[in-house]
Design an enzyme around this catalytic site. Sequence first.
Site, PDB file in Angstrom:
ATOM      1  N   LEU A  33       0.814  -1.219   0.000  1.00  0.00           N
ATOM      2  CA  LEU A  33       0.000   0.000   0.000  1.00  0.00           C
ATOM      3  C   LEU A  33       0.847   1.269   0.000  1.00  0.00           C
ATOM      4  O   LEU A  33       1.841   1.362   0.719  1.00  0.00           O
ATOM      5  CB  LEU A  33      -0.917  -0.011   1.231  1.00  0.00           C
ATOM      6  CG  LEU A  33      -1.825  -1.242   1.339  1.00  0.00           C
ATOM      7  CD1 LEU A  33      -2.678  -1.153   2.602  1.00  0.00           C
ATOM      8  CD2 LEU A  33      -2.699  -1.409   0.108  1.00  0.00           C
ATOM      9  N   HIS A  34       0.417   2.227  -0.813  1.00  0.00           N
ATOM     10  CA  HIS A  34       1.073   3.530  -0.873  1.00  0.00           C
ATOM     11  C   HIS A  34      -0.004   4.599  -0.698  1.00  0.00           C
ATOM     12  O   HIS A  34      -1.188   4.287  -0.494  1.00  0.00           O
ATOM     13  CB  HIS A  34       1.855   3.688  -2.183  1.00  0.00           C
ATOM     14  CG  HIS A  34       1.039   3.389  -3.400  1.00  0.00           C
ATOM     15  ND1 HIS A  34       0.003   4.192  -3.815  1.00  0.00           N
ATOM     16  CD2 HIS A  34       1.088   2.358  -4.271  1.00  0.00           C
ATOM     17  CE1 HIS A  34      -0.535   3.691  -4.901  1.00  0.00           C
ATOM     18  NE2 HIS A  34       0.093   2.563  -5.191  1.00  0.00           N
ATOM     19  N   GLY A  36      -1.587   6.377  -2.682  1.00  0.00           N
ATOM     20  CA  GLY A  36      -2.752   6.252  -3.574  1.00  0.00           C
ATOM     21  C   GLY A  36      -3.829   5.370  -2.942  1.00  0.00           C
ATOM     22  O   GLY A  36      -5.020   5.710  -2.942  1.00  0.00           O
ATOM     23  N   HIS A  37      -3.415   4.232  -2.374  1.00  0.00           N
ATOM     24  CA  HIS A  37      -4.388   3.348  -1.712  1.00  0.00           C
ATOM     25  C   HIS A  37      -5.002   4.048  -0.499  1.00  0.00           C
ATOM     26  O   HIS A  37      -6.190   3.902  -0.224  1.00  0.00           O
ATOM     27  CB  HIS A  37      -3.703   2.073  -1.201  1.00  0.00           C
ATOM     28  CG  HIS A  37      -3.157   1.192  -2.282  1.00  0.00           C
ATOM     29  ND1 HIS A  37      -1.818   1.047  -2.516  1.00  0.00           N
ATOM     30  CD2 HIS A  37      -3.785   0.388  -3.175  1.00  0.00           C
ATOM     31  CE1 HIS A  37      -1.629   0.196  -3.505  1.00  0.00           C
ATOM     32  NE2 HIS A  37      -2.804  -0.218  -3.930  1.00  0.00           N
ATOM     33  N   GLN A  61      -5.385 -12.823 -12.298  1.00  0.00           N
ATOM     34  CA  GLN A  61      -5.188 -11.669 -13.189  1.00  0.00           C
ATOM     35  C   GLN A  61      -3.743 -11.525 -13.667  1.00  0.00           C
ATOM     36  O   GLN A  61      -3.405 -10.542 -14.305  1.00  0.00           O
ATOM     37  CB  GLN A  61      -5.705 -10.379 -12.534  1.00  0.00           C
ATOM     38  CG  GLN A  61      -4.923  -9.890 -11.335  1.00  0.00           C
ATOM     39  CD  GLN A  61      -5.624  -8.741 -10.616  1.00  0.00           C
ATOM     40  OE1 GLN A  61      -6.610  -8.965  -9.918  1.00  0.00           O
ATOM     41  NE2 GLN A  61      -5.165  -7.526 -10.786  1.00  0.00           N
ATOM     42  N   GLY A 149      -9.213   3.378  -7.755  1.00  0.00           N
ATOM     43  CA  GLY A 149      -8.421   4.513  -8.219  1.00  0.00           C
ATOM     44  C   GLY A 149      -8.636   4.771  -9.707  1.00  0.00           C
ATOM     45  O   GLY A 149      -8.789   3.846 -10.502  1.00  0.00           O
ATOM     46  N   LYS A 151      -6.363   5.875 -11.544  1.00  0.00           N
ATOM     47  CA  LYS A 151      -5.114   5.592 -12.251  1.00  0.00           C
ATOM     48  C   LYS A 151      -5.312   4.372 -13.164  1.00  0.00           C
ATOM     49  O   LYS A 151      -4.861   4.354 -14.294  1.00  0.00           O
ATOM     50  CB  LYS A 151      -3.984   5.328 -11.270  1.00  0.00           C
ATOM     51  CG  LYS A 151      -2.737   4.920 -11.997  1.00  0.00           C
ATOM     52  CD  LYS A 151      -1.570   4.724 -11.077  1.00  0.00           C
ATOM     53  CE  LYS A 151      -0.517   3.921 -11.771  1.00  0.00           C
ATOM     54  NZ  LYS A 151      -0.839   2.498 -11.795  1.00  0.00           N
ATOM     55  N   LYS A 186       1.378   7.633  -8.413  1.00  0.00           N
ATOM     56  CA  LYS A 186       1.867   6.698  -7.399  1.00  0.00           C
ATOM     57  C   LYS A 186       1.437   5.286  -7.790  1.00  0.00           C
ATOM     58  O   LYS A 186       0.302   5.066  -8.201  1.00  0.00           O
ATOM     59  CB  LYS A 186       1.297   7.066  -6.039  1.00  0.00           C
ATOM     60  CG  LYS A 186       1.799   8.420  -5.572  1.00  0.00           C
ATOM     61  CD  LYS A 186       1.769   8.519  -4.067  1.00  0.00           C
ATOM     62  CE  LYS A 186       2.043   9.946  -3.636  1.00  0.00           C
ATOM     63  NZ  LYS A 186       3.380  10.162  -3.147  1.00  0.00           N
ATOM     64  N   SER A 188       2.556   0.865  -7.045  1.00  0.00           N
ATOM     65  CA  SER A 188       3.414  -0.139  -6.401  1.00  0.00           C
ATOM     66  C   SER A 188       4.629  -0.408  -7.277  1.00  0.00           C
ATOM     67  O   SER A 188       5.692  -0.778  -6.791  1.00  0.00           O
ATOM     68  CB  SER A 188       2.665  -1.454  -6.226  1.00  0.00           C
ATOM     69  OG  SER A 188       1.492  -1.233  -5.532  1.00  0.00           O
TER      70      SER A 188
HETATM   71  O1  PAF Z   1      -6.322  -2.728  -8.685  1.00  0.00           O
HETATM   72  C1  PAF Z   1      -5.999  -3.741  -8.040  1.00  0.00           C
HETATM   73  O2  PAF Z   1      -5.218  -3.672  -7.093  1.00  0.00           O
HETATM   74  C2  PAF Z   1      -6.577  -5.096  -8.415  1.00  0.00           C
HETATM   75  O3  PAF Z   1      -6.736  -5.198  -9.786  1.00  0.00           O
HETATM   76  C3  PAF Z   1      -7.877  -5.413  -7.669  1.00  0.00           C
HETATM   77  C4  PAF Z   1      -9.006  -4.430  -8.037  1.00  0.00           C
HETATM   78  C5  PAF Z   1      -7.658  -5.380  -6.173  1.00  0.00           C
HETATM   79  C6  PAF Z   1      -8.377  -6.806  -8.053  1.00  0.00           C
HETATM   80  O4  PAF Z   1      -7.440  -7.788  -7.724  1.00  0.00           O
END
Ligand code: PAF
Length: 294
Positions: A33-34, A36-37, A61, A149, A151, A186, A188
Amino acid sequence: MRTYTAIAPLQSALRNCRQQGQRIAFVPTMGNLHEGHLELVRRARTLADIVVVSIFVNPLQFGPNEDLDAYPRTLAADKEKLFSEGVQHLFLPEAEDIYPEGMALQTQVQVPDLSETLCGSSRPGHFTGVTTVVSKLFNIVQPDVAVFGEKDFQQLTIIRKMVADLCIPVQIEGVATARDTDGLAKSSRNGYLSNEQRKLAPLIHATLVSCRDAVACGFDNFLQLESHARMQLLQAGFEPDYFAIRDARTLRAVNENTEEIAILAAARLGSTRLIDNVRLTLNPVSDWGMLASP
Ligand code: PAF
Protein backbone atom coordinates in the site's frame (compact mmCIF):
# COMPACT_ATOMS: atom_id res chain seq x y z
CA MET A 1 -8.80 -3.35 13.24
CA ARG A 2 -9.95 -6.96 12.96
CA THR A 3 -8.22 -9.23 10.48
CA TYR A 4 -9.95 -12.20 8.82
CA THR A 5 -8.46 -14.87 6.66
CA ALA A 6 -11.66 -16.92 6.37
CA ILE A 7 -14.82 -15.75 4.62
CA ALA A 8 -17.47 -16.87 7.17
CA PRO A 9 -16.29 -14.82 10.21
CA LEU A 10 -15.93 -11.69 8.06
CA GLN A 11 -19.45 -12.16 6.71
CA SER A 12 -20.83 -12.69 10.19
CA ALA A 13 -19.16 -9.49 11.49
CA LEU A 14 -20.47 -7.52 8.51
CA ARG A 15 -23.97 -8.94 8.97
CA ASN A 16 -23.94 -7.50 12.51
CA CYS A 17 -22.85 -4.11 11.16
CA ARG A 18 -25.65 -4.15 8.60
CA GLN A 19 -28.21 -5.13 11.26
CA GLN A 20 -27.16 -2.06 13.22
CA GLY A 21 -27.89 0.05 10.14
CA GLN A 22 -24.23 0.72 9.36
CA ARG A 23 -23.16 1.47 5.82
CA ILE A 24 -20.19 -0.51 4.48
CA ALA A 25 -17.48 0.75 2.12
CA PHE A 26 -15.02 -1.65 0.51
CA VAL A 27 -11.52 -1.04 -0.89
CA PRO A 28 -10.09 -4.09 -2.69
CA THR A 29 -6.29 -4.06 -3.01
CA MET A 30 -3.35 -6.32 -3.74
CA GLY A 31 -1.34 -4.81 -0.87
CA ASN A 32 2.03 -3.02 -1.01
CA LEU A 33 0.00 0.00 0.00
CA HIS A 34 1.07 3.53 -0.87
CA GLU A 35 -0.46 6.99 -0.60
CA GLY A 36 -2.75 6.25 -3.57
CA HIS A 37 -4.39 3.35 -1.71
CA LEU A 38 -4.65 5.43 1.46
CA GLU A 39 -6.54 8.10 -0.51
CA LEU A 40 -9.04 5.37 -1.46
CA VAL A 41 -9.41 4.42 2.20
CA ARG A 42 -9.89 8.07 3.20
CA ARG A 43 -12.62 8.47 0.58
CA ALA A 44 -14.21 5.22 1.76
CA ARG A 45 -14.34 6.59 5.31
CA THR A 46 -16.32 9.62 4.12
CA LEU A 47 -18.85 7.38 2.39
CA ALA A 48 -19.69 4.81 5.06
CA ASP A 49 -19.56 3.90 8.75
CA ILE A 50 -17.45 0.79 8.26
CA VAL A 51 -14.47 0.36 5.95
CA VAL A 52 -13.41 -3.09 4.79
CA VAL A 53 -10.09 -3.46 2.94
CA SER A 54 -8.99 -6.66 1.26
CA ILE A 55 -5.42 -7.59 0.44
CA PHE A 56 -5.28 -10.43 -2.05
CA VAL A 57 -2.66 -10.84 -4.77
CA ASN A 58 -5.04 -12.37 -7.27
CA PRO A 59 -3.28 -15.08 -9.31
CA LEU A 60 -6.11 -15.12 -11.87
CA GLN A 61 -5.19 -11.67 -13.19
CA PHE A 62 -1.51 -12.50 -13.79
CA GLY A 63 -0.49 -13.83 -17.20
CA PRO A 64 1.90 -16.78 -17.63
CA ASN A 65 4.80 -14.37 -18.34
CA GLU A 66 3.97 -12.03 -15.46
CA ASP A 67 5.80 -12.77 -12.27
CA LEU A 68 3.15 -13.35 -9.62
CA ASP A 69 5.76 -14.51 -7.08
CA ALA A 70 7.78 -11.29 -7.50
CA TYR A 71 4.75 -9.09 -6.68
CA PRO A 72 5.81 -7.11 -3.57
CA ARG A 73 4.24 -8.35 -0.34
CA THR A 74 4.56 -5.92 2.57
CA LEU A 75 1.89 -7.12 4.95
CA ALA A 76 3.25 -5.79 8.26
CA ALA A 77 3.66 -2.25 6.88
CA ASP A 78 0.28 -2.46 5.11
CA LYS A 79 -1.47 -3.42 8.34
CA GLU A 80 0.06 -0.49 10.20
CA LYS A 81 -1.03 1.96 7.52
CA LEU A 82 -4.59 0.63 7.46
CA PHE A 83 -4.81 0.69 11.25
CA SER A 84 -3.64 4.34 11.28
CA GLU A 85 -6.30 5.21 8.71
CA GLY A 86 -9.04 3.80 10.94
CA VAL A 87 -9.96 0.75 8.85
CA GLN A 88 -12.17 -1.57 10.92
CA HIS A 89 -11.96 -4.83 8.94
CA LEU A 90 -9.10 -6.31 6.94
CA PHE A 91 -9.76 -9.35 4.76
CA LEU A 92 -6.65 -11.39 3.94
CA PRO A 93 -7.74 -14.52 2.12
CA GLU A 94 -5.45 -17.16 0.65
CA ALA A 95 -5.80 -18.36 -2.95
CA GLU A 96 -7.47 -21.56 -1.62
CA ASP A 97 -10.22 -19.48 0.05
CA ILE A 98 -11.01 -17.60 -3.16
CA TYR A 99 -10.42 -20.47 -5.61
CA PRO A 100 -11.14 -23.62 -3.58
CA GLU A 101 -11.34 -25.80 -6.69
CA GLY A 102 -8.37 -24.09 -8.36
CA MET A 103 -8.46 -21.43 -11.02
CA ALA A 104 -9.16 -23.72 -14.00
CA LEU A 105 -12.60 -24.67 -12.64
CA GLN A 106 -13.53 -21.16 -11.48
CA THR A 107 -16.62 -19.57 -13.08
CA GLN A 108 -15.42 -16.38 -14.71
CA VAL A 109 -16.97 -12.97 -15.21
CA GLN A 110 -16.00 -11.40 -18.50
CA VAL A 111 -16.79 -7.88 -19.68
CA PRO A 112 -16.43 -8.15 -23.46
CA ASP A 113 -14.88 -5.53 -25.70
CA LEU A 114 -13.74 -3.13 -22.93
CA SER A 115 -11.53 -5.91 -21.55
CA GLU A 116 -9.85 -6.59 -24.88
CA THR A 117 -8.56 -3.15 -25.83
CA LEU A 118 -5.55 -1.14 -24.52
CA CYS A 119 -4.00 -3.07 -21.57
CA GLY A 120 -6.27 -5.99 -22.48
CA SER A 121 -4.46 -6.46 -25.83
CA SER A 122 -1.07 -6.92 -24.25
CA ARG A 123 -2.37 -8.68 -21.13
CA PRO A 124 -4.93 -11.21 -22.45
CA GLY A 125 -7.19 -12.53 -19.69
CA HIS A 126 -6.01 -9.91 -17.19
CA PHE A 127 -9.30 -8.04 -16.88
CA THR A 128 -11.34 -11.24 -16.71
CA GLY A 129 -9.16 -12.15 -13.73
CA VAL A 130 -9.93 -8.75 -12.21
CA THR A 131 -13.70 -8.83 -12.82
CA THR A 132 -13.94 -12.40 -11.58
CA VAL A 133 -12.18 -11.66 -8.30
CA VAL A 134 -13.91 -8.31 -7.80
CA SER A 135 -17.34 -9.89 -8.27
CA LYS A 136 -16.43 -12.65 -5.80
CA LEU A 137 -15.18 -10.06 -3.30
CA PHE A 138 -18.38 -8.02 -3.79
CA ASN A 139 -20.45 -11.13 -3.03
CA ILE A 140 -18.39 -11.87 0.07
CA VAL A 141 -18.36 -8.32 1.50
CA GLN A 142 -21.68 -7.07 0.06
CA PRO A 143 -20.63 -3.45 0.41
CA ASP A 144 -22.86 -0.44 -0.20
CA VAL A 145 -20.02 1.31 -1.97
CA ALA A 146 -16.64 0.22 -3.38
CA VAL A 147 -13.74 2.57 -4.07
CA PHE A 148 -11.22 2.28 -6.94
CA GLY A 149 -8.42 4.51 -8.22
CA GLU A 150 -8.74 6.42 -11.49
CA LYS A 151 -5.11 5.59 -12.25
CA ASP A 152 -6.33 2.19 -13.46
CA PHE A 153 -8.94 3.93 -15.58
CA GLN A 154 -9.63 0.96 -17.83
CA GLN A 155 -10.14 -1.25 -14.77
CA LEU A 156 -12.54 1.30 -13.24
CA THR A 157 -14.48 1.58 -16.51
CA ILE A 158 -14.76 -2.21 -16.79
CA ILE A 159 -15.92 -2.56 -13.18
CA ARG A 160 -18.58 0.12 -13.68
CA LYS A 161 -19.81 -1.77 -16.77
CA MET A 162 -19.81 -5.12 -14.93
CA VAL A 163 -21.83 -3.67 -12.05
CA ALA A 164 -24.33 -2.08 -14.45
CA ASP A 165 -24.65 -5.16 -16.68
CA LEU A 166 -25.04 -7.63 -13.79
CA CYS A 167 -27.25 -5.30 -11.68
CA ILE A 168 -24.82 -5.60 -8.76
CA PRO A 169 -26.16 -3.30 -6.02
CA VAL A 170 -22.84 -1.59 -5.26
CA GLN A 171 -22.09 2.09 -5.83
CA ILE A 172 -18.69 2.49 -7.55
CA GLU A 173 -16.58 5.50 -6.55
CA GLY A 174 -13.51 6.59 -8.52
CA VAL A 175 -10.76 8.55 -6.77
CA ALA A 176 -8.36 10.90 -8.59
CA THR A 177 -4.82 9.60 -9.14
CA ALA A 178 -2.37 10.42 -6.35
CA ARG A 179 0.86 11.82 -7.82
CA ASP A 180 4.37 12.61 -6.69
CA THR A 181 5.29 16.32 -6.95
CA ASP A 182 6.87 15.73 -10.38
CA GLY A 183 3.59 14.28 -11.70
CA LEU A 184 4.44 10.57 -11.60
CA ALA A 185 1.34 8.57 -10.66
CA LYS A 186 1.87 6.70 -7.40
CA SER A 187 2.10 2.98 -8.06
CA SER A 188 3.41 -0.14 -6.40
CA ARG A 189 5.55 -0.58 -9.52
CA ASN A 190 7.48 2.69 -9.01
CA GLY A 191 9.56 0.82 -6.46
CA TYR A 192 11.05 -1.28 -9.27
CA LEU A 193 12.53 1.78 -11.04
CA SER A 194 16.25 2.55 -10.89
CA ASN A 195 17.24 6.14 -9.96
CA GLU A 196 17.75 6.96 -13.65
CA GLN A 197 14.38 5.47 -14.62
CA ARG A 198 12.64 7.25 -11.76
CA LYS A 199 13.91 10.62 -13.12
CA LEU A 200 12.54 9.77 -16.56
CA ALA A 201 9.21 8.30 -15.44
CA PRO A 202 7.24 11.61 -15.01
CA LEU A 203 7.54 12.13 -18.78
CA ILE A 204 4.53 9.84 -19.23
CA HIS A 205 2.30 12.26 -17.34
CA ALA A 206 3.90 15.31 -18.98
CA THR A 207 3.26 13.80 -22.44
CA LEU A 208 -0.35 13.03 -21.56
CA VAL A 209 -0.87 16.58 -20.31
CA SER A 210 0.59 18.19 -23.45
CA CYS A 211 -1.58 15.96 -25.60
CA ARG A 212 -4.64 16.99 -23.56
CA ASP A 213 -3.66 20.65 -23.94
CA ALA A 214 -3.39 20.22 -27.70
CA VAL A 215 -6.84 18.58 -27.87
CA ALA A 216 -8.29 21.28 -25.61
CA CYS A 217 -6.87 23.91 -27.99
CA GLY A 218 -8.78 22.31 -30.86
CA PHE A 219 -6.08 20.12 -32.45
CA ASP A 220 -8.17 17.26 -33.77
CA ASN A 221 -5.73 15.09 -35.72
CA PHE A 222 -5.64 12.43 -33.01
CA LEU A 223 -3.56 9.95 -35.00
CA GLN A 224 -0.83 12.55 -35.35
CA LEU A 225 -1.00 13.46 -31.66
CA GLU A 226 -0.81 9.80 -30.65
CA SER A 227 2.14 9.01 -32.88
CA HIS A 228 3.98 12.19 -31.84
CA ALA A 229 3.53 11.23 -28.17
CA ARG A 230 4.67 7.63 -28.78
CA MET A 231 7.75 8.94 -30.59
CA GLN A 232 8.56 11.33 -27.73
CA LEU A 233 8.39 8.48 -25.21
CA LEU A 234 10.41 6.16 -27.44
CA GLN A 235 13.14 8.75 -27.95
CA ALA A 236 13.36 9.33 -24.20
CA GLY A 237 14.02 5.62 -23.62
CA PHE A 238 10.52 4.20 -22.97
CA GLU A 239 9.09 1.24 -24.82
CA PRO A 240 5.54 2.48 -25.42
CA ASP A 241 2.79 -0.13 -25.45
CA TYR A 242 0.01 2.32 -26.36
CA PHE A 243 -0.78 6.00 -26.30
CA ALA A 244 -4.44 6.42 -27.16
CA ILE A 245 -7.06 9.16 -27.28
CA ARG A 246 -10.40 7.48 -26.58
CA ASP A 247 -13.99 7.99 -25.54
CA ALA A 248 -13.82 7.73 -21.74
CA ARG A 249 -16.98 5.60 -21.51
CA THR A 250 -16.45 3.08 -24.29
CA LEU A 251 -12.62 3.26 -24.53
CA ARG A 252 -13.17 3.19 -28.30
CA ALA A 253 -12.51 5.96 -30.85
CA VAL A 254 -13.86 9.40 -30.03
CA ASN A 255 -17.04 10.21 -31.99
CA GLU A 256 -19.85 12.78 -32.06
CA ASN A 257 -21.47 11.17 -28.96
CA THR A 258 -18.33 11.43 -26.85
CA GLU A 259 -18.87 13.47 -23.69
CA GLU A 260 -15.50 12.87 -22.10
CA ILE A 261 -12.15 12.02 -23.64
CA ALA A 262 -9.61 9.79 -21.89
CA ILE A 263 -6.00 9.87 -23.01
CA LEU A 264 -4.32 6.70 -21.83
CA ALA A 265 -0.74 5.51 -21.98
CA ALA A 266 1.20 2.39 -21.07
CA ALA A 267 4.95 2.15 -21.52
CA ARG A 268 7.82 0.10 -20.21
CA LEU A 269 10.90 1.56 -18.61
CA GLY A 270 13.26 -1.39 -18.54
CA SER A 271 11.12 -4.21 -17.24
CA THR A 272 8.67 -1.95 -15.37
CA ARG A 273 5.35 -1.30 -17.07
CA LEU A 274 3.86 2.07 -16.15
CA ILE A 275 0.32 3.25 -16.94
CA ASP A 276 -1.34 6.63 -16.58
CA ASN A 277 -4.19 8.67 -18.02
CA VAL A 278 -5.71 12.14 -18.11
CA ARG A 279 -9.21 13.17 -19.10
CA LEU A 280 -10.98 16.03 -20.75
CA THR A 281 -14.69 16.80 -20.53
CA LEU A 282 -16.19 18.09 -23.76
CA ASN A 283 -18.39 21.11 -23.51
CA PRO A 284 -21.81 19.84 -24.71
CA VAL A 285 -22.95 23.22 -26.06
CA SER A 286 -19.83 23.93 -28.05
CA ASP A 287 -18.39 22.38 -31.17
CA TRP A 288 -15.16 20.41 -31.51
CA GLY A 289 -13.04 23.50 -31.32
CA MET A 290 -14.14 24.43 -27.82
CA LEU A 291 -13.47 22.00 -25.06
CA ALA A 292 -13.50 22.39 -21.31
CA SER A 293 -11.09 20.72 -18.94
CA PRO A 294 -12.50 19.21 -15.74
O1 PAF B 1 -6.32 -2.73 -8.69
C1 PAF B 1 -6.00 -3.74 -8.04
O2 PAF B 1 -5.22 -3.67 -7.09
C2 PAF B 1 -6.58 -5.10 -8.41
O3 PAF B 1 -6.74 -5.20 -9.79
C3 PAF B 1 -7.88 -5.41 -7.67
C4 PAF B 1 -9.01 -4.43 -8.04
C5 PAF B 1 -7.66 -5.38 -6.17
C6 PAF B 1 -8.38 -6.81 -8.05
O4 PAF B 1 -7.44 -7.79 -7.72
